[in-house]
Design a protein around this motif. Sequence first.
Motif, PDB file in Angstrom:
ATOM      1  N   GLN A   1       0.829  -1.207   0.000  1.00 46.97           N
ATOM      2  CA  GLN A   1       0.000   0.000   0.000  1.00 46.97           C
ATOM      3  C   GLN A   1       0.862   1.255   0.000  1.00 46.97           C
ATOM      4  OE1 GLN A   1      -2.731  -1.666  -1.042  1.00 46.97           O
ATOM      5  NE2 GLN A   1      -3.784   0.015  -0.094  1.00 46.97           N
ATOM      6  N   LEU A   2       1.942   1.247   0.771  1.00 44.95           N
ATOM      7  CA  LEU A   2       2.844   2.401   0.795  1.00 44.95           C
ATOM      8  C   LEU A   2       3.519   2.599  -0.562  1.00 44.95           C
ATOM      9  CD1 LEU A   2       4.438   1.991   4.320  1.00 44.95           C
ATOM     10  CD2 LEU A   2       2.833   3.764   3.595  1.00 44.95           C
ATOM     11  N   LYS A   3       3.912   1.508  -1.198  1.00 45.35           N
ATOM     12  CA  LYS A   3       4.513   1.609  -2.536  1.00 45.35           C
ATOM     13  C   LYS A   3       3.510   2.170  -3.540  1.00 45.35           C
ATOM     14  CE  LYS A   3       8.017  -1.965  -1.959  1.00 45.35           C
ATOM     15  NZ  LYS A   3       8.491  -3.287  -2.373  1.00 45.35           N
ATOM     16  N   ASN A   4       2.259   1.742  -3.429  1.00 44.86           N
ATOM     17  CA  ASN A   4       1.215   2.272  -4.319  1.00 44.86           C
ATOM     18  C   ASN A   4       0.977   3.752  -4.059  1.00 44.86           C
ATOM     19  OD1 ASN A   4       0.778  -0.135  -5.662  1.00 44.86           O
ATOM     20  ND2 ASN A   4      -0.812  -0.800  -4.246  1.00 44.86           N
ATOM     21  N   LEU A   5       1.043   4.165  -2.810  1.00 46.14           N
ATOM     22  CA  LEU A   5       0.870   5.574  -2.472  1.00 46.14           C
ATOM     23  C   LEU A   5       1.975   6.418  -3.098  1.00 46.14           C
ATOM     24  CD1 LEU A   5      -0.660   7.767  -0.929  1.00 46.14           C
ATOM     25  CD2 LEU A   5       0.705   7.163   1.087  1.00 46.14           C
ATOM     26  N   VAL A   6       3.197   5.934  -3.042  1.00 46.53           N
ATOM     27  CA  VAL A   6       4.320   6.644  -3.668  1.00 46.53           C
ATOM     28  C   VAL A   6       4.072   6.795  -5.171  1.00 46.53           C
ATOM     29  CG1 VAL A   6       6.778   6.477  -4.264  1.00 46.53           C
ATOM     30  CG2 VAL A   6       6.017   6.002  -1.929  1.00 46.53           C
ATOM     31  N   LYS A   7       3.596   5.742  -5.822  1.00 47.27           N
ATOM     32  CA  LYS A   7       3.307   5.802  -7.260  1.00 47.27           C
ATOM     33  C   LYS A   7       2.237   6.850  -7.569  1.00 47.27           C
ATOM     34  CE  LYS A   7       4.428   0.994  -8.299  1.00 47.27           C
ATOM     35  NZ  LYS A   7       3.886  -0.298  -8.722  1.00 47.27           N
ATOM     36  N   VAL A   8       1.187   6.893  -6.756  1.00 43.55           N
ATOM     37  CA  VAL A   8       0.104   7.854  -6.973  1.00 43.55           C
ATOM     38  C   VAL A   8       0.627   9.283  -6.817  1.00 43.55           C
ATOM     39  CG1 VAL A   8      -2.060   8.743  -6.015  1.00 43.55           C
ATOM     40  CG2 VAL A   8      -1.765   6.290  -6.350  1.00 43.55           C
ATOM     41  N   VAL A   9       1.416   9.522  -5.775  1.00 39.44           N
ATOM     42  CA  VAL A   9       1.964  10.865  -5.546  1.00 39.44           C
ATOM     43  C   VAL A   9       2.877  11.262  -6.699  1.00 39.44           C
ATOM     44  CG1 VAL A   9       3.481  12.238  -4.060  1.00 39.44           C
ATOM     45  CG2 VAL A   9       1.703  10.804  -3.040  1.00 39.44           C
ATOM     46  N   GLU A  10       3.736  10.344  -7.125  1.00 46.50           N
ATOM     47  CA  GLU A  10       4.624  10.651  -8.252  1.00 46.50           C
ATOM     48  C   GLU A  10       3.838  10.932  -9.529  1.00 46.50           C
ATOM     49  OE1 GLU A  10       7.165   7.215  -8.329  1.00 46.50           O
ATOM     50  OE2 GLU A  10       8.598   8.101  -6.913  1.00 46.50           O
ATOM     51  N   HIS A  11       2.777  10.170  -9.761  1.00 47.64           N
ATOM     52  CA  HIS A  11       1.968  10.347 -10.963  1.00 47.64           C
ATOM     53  C   HIS A  11       1.207  11.675 -10.945  1.00 47.64           C
ATOM     54  CE1 HIS A  11      -0.342   9.157 -14.467  1.00 47.64           C
ATOM     55  NE2 HIS A  11      -1.442   9.467 -13.823  1.00 47.64           N
ATOM     56  N   HIS A  12       0.808  12.124  -9.761  1.00 49.98           N
ATOM     57  CA  HIS A  12       0.007  13.349  -9.641  1.00 49.98           C
ATOM     58  C   HIS A  12       0.784  14.502  -9.007  1.00 49.98           C
ATOM     59  CE1 HIS A  12      -3.738  11.516 -10.918  1.00 49.98           C
ATOM     60  NE2 HIS A  12      -3.399  10.457 -10.203  1.00 49.98           N
ATOM     61  N   GLU A  13       2.093  14.441  -9.093  1.00 50.58           N
ATOM     62  CA  GLU A  13       2.934  15.458  -8.461  1.00 50.58           C
ATOM     63  C   GLU A  13       2.568  16.872  -8.896  1.00 50.58           C
ATOM     64  OE1 GLU A  13       7.532  16.282  -9.002  1.00 50.58           O
ATOM     65  OE2 GLU A  13       7.148  14.408  -7.914  1.00 50.58           O
ATOM     66  N   GLN A  14       2.446  17.097 -10.177  1.00 50.20           N
ATOM     67  CA  GLN A  14       2.127  18.441 -10.661  1.00 50.20           C
ATOM     68  C   GLN A  14       0.723  18.869 -10.221  1.00 50.20           C
ATOM     69  OE1 GLN A  14       4.411  20.520 -12.169  1.00 50.20           O
ATOM     70  NE2 GLN A  14       2.841  22.018 -11.659  1.00 50.20           N
ATOM     71  N   ASP A  15      -0.232  17.954 -10.193  1.00 51.66           N
ATOM     72  CA  ASP A  15      -1.581  18.278  -9.719  1.00 51.66           C
ATOM     73  C   ASP A  15      -1.543  18.724  -8.258  1.00 51.66           C
ATOM     74  OD1 ASP A  15      -2.698  17.548 -12.176  1.00 51.66           O
ATOM     75  OD2 ASP A  15      -2.985  15.469 -11.524  1.00 51.66           O
TER      76      ASP A  15
END
Length: 69
Positions: free
Chosen positions: A33-47
Amino acid sequence: MYFDSKDALAMVEELRASYNSGKTKSYEWRVSQLKNLVKVVEHHEQDIVDAIRSDLSKPEFEAYIHEFF
């Protein structure tokens, strides 16, 4: 996209069922879950930076430095 009380109730029920199943207790599940959270944050960084700039009037560089590091 609109998130209403019916959607919130469905999400709460799904989360409770997941928690009650016991799968959230394993170390492996929590790490995934933590790894998935990192992916989501990286994907939506500019947002995220845009939202911080819009809500708090922070310059982009300041928002990036303070919120991501």
